[in-house]
Design a protein around this motif. Structure first.
Motif, PDB file in Angstrom:
ATOM      1  N   ASN A   1      -8.691  -2.326  20.705  1.00 11.76           N
ATOM      2  CA  ASN A   1      -7.959  -3.506  20.241  1.00 11.76           C
ATOM      3  C   ASN A   1      -8.201  -3.766  18.763  1.00 11.76           C
ATOM      4  OD1 ASN A   1      -6.468  -4.840  22.532  1.00 11.76           O
ATOM      5  ND2 ASN A   1      -8.457  -4.557  23.483  1.00 11.76           N
ATOM      6  N   GLY A   2      -9.410  -3.439  18.289  1.00 15.09           N
ATOM      7  CA  GLY A   2      -9.683  -3.566  16.858  1.00 15.09           C
ATOM      8  C   GLY A   2      -8.807  -2.637  16.039  1.00 15.09           C
ATOM      9  N   VAL A   3      -8.661  -1.403  16.507  1.00 11.13           N
ATOM     10  CA  VAL A   3      -7.779  -0.446  15.830  1.00 11.13           C
ATOM     11  C   VAL A   3      -6.358  -0.979  15.798  1.00 11.13           C
ATOM     12  CG1 VAL A   3      -6.739   1.861  15.998  1.00 11.13           C
ATOM     13  CG2 VAL A   3      -9.194   1.581  16.367  1.00 11.13           C
ATOM     14  N   PHE A   4      -5.900  -1.535  16.918  1.00  4.60           N
ATOM     15  CA  PHE A   4      -4.536  -2.071  16.982  1.00  4.60           C
ATOM     16  C   PHE A   4      -4.332  -3.190  15.960  1.00  4.60           C
ATOM     17  CE2 PHE A   4      -1.601  -5.314  18.407  1.00  4.60           C
ATOM     18  CZ  PHE A   4      -0.444  -4.578  18.625  1.00  4.60           C
ATOM     19  N   PHE A   5      -5.236  -4.170  15.917  1.00  2.21           N
ATOM     20  CA  PHE A   5      -5.062  -5.314  15.026  1.00  2.21           C
ATOM     21  C   PHE A   5      -5.136  -4.910  13.557  1.00  2.21           C
ATOM     22  CE2 PHE A   5      -6.128  -7.976  18.760  1.00  2.21           C
ATOM     23  CZ  PHE A   5      -5.057  -8.857  18.684  1.00  2.21           C
ATOM     24  N   VAL A   6      -6.082  -4.048  13.215  1.00  2.00           N
ATOM     25  CA  VAL A   6      -6.210  -3.643  11.812  1.00  2.00           C
ATOM     26  C   VAL A   6      -4.979  -2.879  11.348  1.00  2.00           C
ATOM     27  CG1 VAL A   6      -7.520  -2.225  10.196  1.00  2.00           C
ATOM     28  CG2 VAL A   6      -8.723  -3.692  11.806  1.00  2.00           C
ATOM     29  N   THR A   7      -4.522  -1.931  12.149  1.00  2.00           N
ATOM     30  CA  THR A   7      -3.344  -1.152  11.743  1.00  2.00           C
ATOM     31  C   THR A   7      -2.078  -1.997  11.769  1.00  2.00           C
ATOM     32  OG1 THR A   7      -3.194  -0.298  14.007  1.00  2.00           O
ATOM     33  CG2 THR A   7      -4.238   1.114  12.372  1.00  2.00           C
ATOM     34  N   ALA A   8      -1.998  -2.977  12.680  1.00  2.39           N
ATOM     35  CA  ALA A   8      -0.835  -3.873  12.693  1.00  2.39           C
ATOM     36  C   ALA A   8      -0.810  -4.742  11.447  1.00  2.39           C
ATOM     37  CB  ALA A   8      -0.863  -4.734  13.955  1.00  2.39           C
ATOM     38  N   LEU A   9      -1.983  -5.211  11.021  1.00  3.43           N
ATOM     39  CA  LEU A   9      -2.061  -6.036   9.806  1.00  3.43           C
ATOM     40  C   LEU A   9      -1.790  -5.216   8.550  1.00  3.43           C
ATOM     41  CD1 LEU A   9      -5.175  -8.206  10.690  1.00  3.43           C
ATOM     42  CD2 LEU A   9      -2.793  -8.970  10.558  1.00  3.43           C
ATOM     43  N   LEU A  10      -2.110  -3.918   8.593  1.00  2.00           N
ATOM     44  CA  LEU A  10      -1.870  -3.048   7.445  1.00  2.00           C
ATOM     45  C   LEU A  10      -0.497  -2.383   7.509  1.00  2.00           C
ATOM     46  CD1 LEU A  10      -5.337  -1.265   7.132  1.00  2.00           C
ATOM     47  CD2 LEU A  10      -4.445  -3.113   5.713  1.00  2.00           C
ATOM     48  N   HIS A  11       0.319  -2.823   8.463  1.00  2.00           N
ATOM     49  CA  HIS A  11       1.611  -2.171   8.672  1.00  2.00           C
ATOM     50  C   HIS A  11       2.511  -2.277   7.445  1.00  2.00           C
ATOM     51  CE1 HIS A  11       4.852  -0.414  10.907  1.00  2.00           C
ATOM     52  NE2 HIS A  11       5.643  -1.450  10.669  1.00  2.00           N
ATOM     53  N   ASP A  12       2.432  -3.385   6.729  1.00  2.00           N
ATOM     54  CA  ASP A  12       3.272  -3.567   5.542  1.00  2.00           C
ATOM     55  C   ASP A  12       2.763  -2.776   4.343  1.00  2.00           C
ATOM     56  OD1 ASP A  12       4.971  -5.226   6.888  1.00  2.00           O
ATOM     57  OD2 ASP A  12       3.871  -7.048   6.340  1.00  2.00           O
ATOM     58  N   VAL A  13       1.499  -2.347   4.404  1.00  2.00           N
ATOM     59  CA  VAL A  13       0.953  -1.526   3.332  1.00  2.00           C
ATOM     60  C   VAL A  13       1.523  -0.122   3.458  1.00  2.00           C
ATOM     61  CG1 VAL A  13      -1.186  -0.605   2.333  1.00  2.00           C
ATOM     62  CG2 VAL A  13      -1.142  -2.905   3.337  1.00  2.00           C
ATOM     63  N   GLU A  14       1.807   0.513   2.329  1.00  2.00           N
ATOM     64  CA  GLU A  14       2.352   1.866   2.345  1.00  2.00           C
ATOM     65  C   GLU A  14       1.288   2.824   2.881  1.00  2.00           C
ATOM     66  OE1 GLU A  14       5.402   4.405   2.096  1.00  2.00           O
ATOM     67  OE2 GLU A  14       5.502   2.287   1.535  1.00  2.00           O
ATOM     68  N   MET A  15       1.457   3.204   4.142  1.00  2.00           N
ATOM     69  CA  MET A  15       0.455   4.046   4.790  1.00  2.00           C
ATOM     70  C   MET A  15       1.133   4.882   5.857  1.00  2.00           C
ATOM     71  SD  MET A  15      -3.068   2.845   6.686  1.00  2.00           S
ATOM     72  CE  MET A  15      -2.201   1.745   7.801  1.00  2.00           C
ATOM     73  N   SER A  16       0.908   6.165   5.801  1.00  2.00           N
ATOM     74  CA  SER A  16       1.520   7.046   6.790  1.00  2.00           C
ATOM     75  C   SER A  16       0.734   7.023   8.087  1.00  2.00           C
ATOM     76  CB  SER A  16       1.572   8.483   6.262  1.00  2.00           C
ATOM     77  OG  SER A  16       0.268   9.014   6.183  1.00  2.00           O
ATOM     78  N   MET A  17       1.371   7.473   9.168  1.00  2.00           N
ATOM     79  CA  MET A  17       0.709   7.536  10.468  1.00  2.00           C
ATOM     80  C   MET A  17      -0.472   8.494  10.412  1.00  2.00           C
ATOM     81  SD  MET A  17       0.720   6.467  13.532  1.00  2.00           S
ATOM     82  CE  MET A  17       1.439   6.549  15.134  1.00  2.00           C
ATOM     83  N   GLY A  18      -0.317   9.602   9.691  1.00  2.00           N
ATOM     84  CA  GLY A  18      -1.412  10.566   9.568  1.00  2.00           C
ATOM     85  C   GLY A  18      -2.615   9.974   8.866  1.00  2.00           C
ATOM     86  N   PHE A  19      -2.349   9.203   7.817  1.00  2.00           N
ATOM     87  CA  PHE A  19      -3.451   8.560   7.107  1.00  2.00           C
ATOM     88  C   PHE A  19      -4.157   7.546   7.992  1.00  2.00           C
ATOM     89  CE2 PHE A  19      -5.045   5.025   4.526  1.00  2.00           C
ATOM     90  CZ  PHE A  19      -5.967   5.705   3.735  1.00  2.00           C
ATOM     91  N   ALA A  20      -3.374   6.760   8.735  1.00  2.00           N
ATOM     92  CA  ALA A  20      -3.956   5.756   9.624  1.00  2.00           C
ATOM     93  C   ALA A  20      -4.813   6.407  10.693  1.00  2.00           C
ATOM     94  CB  ALA A  20      -2.843   4.923  10.272  1.00  2.00           C
ATOM     95  N   PHE A  21      -4.290   7.485  11.274  1.00  2.77           N
ATOM     96  CA  PHE A  21      -5.037   8.179  12.327  1.00  2.77           C
ATOM     97  C   PHE A  21      -6.310   8.790  11.759  1.00  2.77           C
ATOM     98  CE2 PHE A  21      -4.910   9.624  16.614  1.00  2.77           C
ATOM     99  CZ  PHE A  21      -5.748  10.741  16.611  1.00  2.77           C
ATOM    100  N   GLY A  22      -6.211   9.409  10.604  1.00  2.00           N
ATOM    101  CA  GLY A  22      -7.388  10.003   9.968  1.00  2.00           C
ATOM    102  C   GLY A  22      -8.428   8.968   9.596  1.00  2.00           C
TER     103      GLY A  22
END
Length: 198
Positions: A49-70
């Motif tokens: 759930n922490g991963v979900f909230f952090v990535t959801a909050l950073l969704h507007d930041v220019e970030m690729s899925m690969g970068f987020a996963f890494g």
């Protein structure tokens, strides 16, 4: 204030619900069911759930899925480096990170996201069946009837162990023998009773 309302929209709440239910199914329905003694499931749920909230909050930041996963893969390796995790635990950690990232930043529709998460859970559950997991296990037994450890008495030894342990014994290795106490340390290999579709 407006930012809060923008974040707490129907899309966000639906994705959170899909993520949360998927993690519950993965951890409580599959992981915990096959390892009820594990203490990791609650930590995995919080981590997912922490991963979900952090990535959801950073969704507007220019970030690729690969970068987020890494980013979260590296974070998980660093965070858990002092704890000895089994291959199974690391696999579940990887799957829950994948589910959380897909739920938060993927462009999939709700139906597609539900289908992908369900597919990951089904594949994980299938991998826990006897088709993939070992069905032969072993345990150390202190055995007092050393008259049966002779090679000529092997059938009676197997029968006695099966009656006492309630399992199908496949092999026995004889370790230390203590003639003063009339006991021997046996490594008993047995077939774990598993339903293939369980």
């Amino acid at each position: 204030m407006n930012l809060t309302f923008e974040l707490l929209n129907t899309d966000f709440l639906t994705r959170f619900a899909i993520n949360f239910v998927s993690l519950i199914v993965l951890l409580r329905g599959i992981y915990y069911r096959n390892d009820a003694q594990s203490e990791s499931s609650s930590g995995f749920l919080v981590f997912g759930n922490g991963v979900f909230f952090v990535t959801a909050l950073l969704h507007d930041v220019e970030m690729s899925m690969g970068f987020a996963f890494g980013l979260f893969a590296v974070f998980s390796m660093l965070r858990y480096r002092t704890e000895t995790l089994s291959v199974r635990d690391m696999t579940y950690l990887f799957v829950l990170i994948a589910i959380s990232l897909l739920s938060s930043v993927s462009s999939l529709s709700m139906m597609e996201l539900t289908g992908v998460n369900a597919a990951l859970c089904i594949i994980t559950r299938f991998s826990e069946t006897s088709l993939f997991t070992k069905t032969i296990e072993h345990k150390l037994v202190r055995y007092e009837n050393i008259a049966l450890i002779k090679p000529s008495e092997s059938q009676q030894l197997y029968a006695d162990l099966e009656q006492r342990l309630g399992v199908e014994v496949t092999n026995v290795e004889i370790g230390d023998v203590d003639f003063l106490r009339d006991s021997a340390l046996l490594k008993v290999f047995y077939r774990r009773p598993v339903n293939p579709i369980e």
